[in-house]
Design an enzyme around this catalytic site. Sequence first.
Site, PDB file in Angstrom:
ATOM      1  CB  ALA A  72      -0.927   0.012   1.212  1.00  0.00           C
ATOM      2  CE  LYS A  73       5.365   5.060  -0.152  1.00  0.00           C
ATOM      3  NZ  LYS A  73       6.461   4.363   0.546  1.00  0.00           N
ATOM      4  N   GLY A  74       0.298   5.839   0.426  1.00  0.00           N
ATOM      5  CA  GLY A  74      -0.650   6.944   0.474  1.00  0.00           C
ATOM      6  C   GLY A  74       0.048   8.240   0.752  1.00  0.00           C
TER       7      GLY A  74
END
Length: 434
Positions: free
Chosen positions: A123-125
């Site tokens: 994931a990444k944000g």
Amino acid sequence: MSSQQRSSSPTADAPASEATDSETALETARRQLRRATTHLELDDTVVERLKHPAKVHEVTIPLERDDGSVEIFTGYRAQHDSVRGPFKGGLRYHPAVTRDECVGLAMWMTWKCAVMDLPFGGAKGGIVVDPKSLSDDEKERLTRRFTQEIREVVGPTKDIPAPDMGTDPQTMAWLMDAYSMQEGETIPGVVTGKPPAIGGSYGREEAPGRSVAIVTRETCAYYDSPLEETTVAVQGFGSVGANAACLLEEWGATVVAVSDVNGAVYDPAGIDVAAIPSHDEEPEAVTGNAEGTRISNAELLELDVDVLIPAAVGNVITEDNAADVRADLVVEGANGPTTFAADSILAERGIRVLPDILANAGGVTVSYFEWLQDINRRTWSAERVNEELEAEIVGAWNDLREEVERRDVSWRDAAYVVALSRIADAHEARGLWP
């Protein structure tokens, strides 16, 4: 790797490289996926699924500024693949954050977790904001509101954020507190990279730099280049670069050049990197404290050294300058410092590249240790963390070495072979929900 006579920023939480220097992180990740599949017989359905994220969450974040005005910011959380476990990846605060960047970086986190054989997906944000434009109070309010906006999609068994560019342990503390207050109980496992006082792990901040140093040491030994005879240039002197440089110096290497955003310092006789204040102690301290000749960050990349560690930002080794890189070995401390085109040029020139999805994987590895400590409510000592990290990184390095030798491929291709084999096995075992 031949030894030569003695003649460098932010953090890293995820990888890699592309055909044209203008391509996005998502285009890069997909191109690398396609290239990796040429070395493996993978089910086409699995490959097609891995080209796309499972979900991308986009939120609007209103922030009341200190002067009473209200400003609107955009935030993202991209969740790529969770076949092997909960989503895992950093949160960055930066003006250049985009949806595609988050998706591409989330894909790289999937590969990185698989390379390390961790029970996580990628994931990444982030938030589209310049963190330097925020006061501490504004950053806290922004973080807490962002947490509320993504609260339904994160959690210790769903998606576990961590620090990245523009965020730090304090940011994670605010996120954990906001999440816990809304859930009605203290849940330290919702994030990693927290201060140890509230469930963070000792050694987490230093871990990416430590893994870069370990990978450098193991690779130099493999190519019969003792660290005592090895010269090193480090672009970027933040958490990753500084810790890698200090460890390599401690282990006998000669660090001849380091840099920060203001420029670089070069001394063929060696730089006393331990004497340079850390980024936390004094941001951008290299040029004001290191003794030697002032050069540019671009010139540092072209120094005649044994090992080059780009540990600042992505896309610094490109099609334009790859022919001028003179190091025998490139160890990627930053996420995606080498573009796809540059990677091909370096390979043609016989320059070996140790990819970021292995080299800086110390961060996500100790994040995993932190997650285990939070779930079990039991703290590990710094010594245990470093011992466990050493074992995990050396083990992963050996997994790649075996593929390099067996398939006669580059270290980067070997990393993708290892990662995709594990991910594909998990997808095939679980099947596809109708």
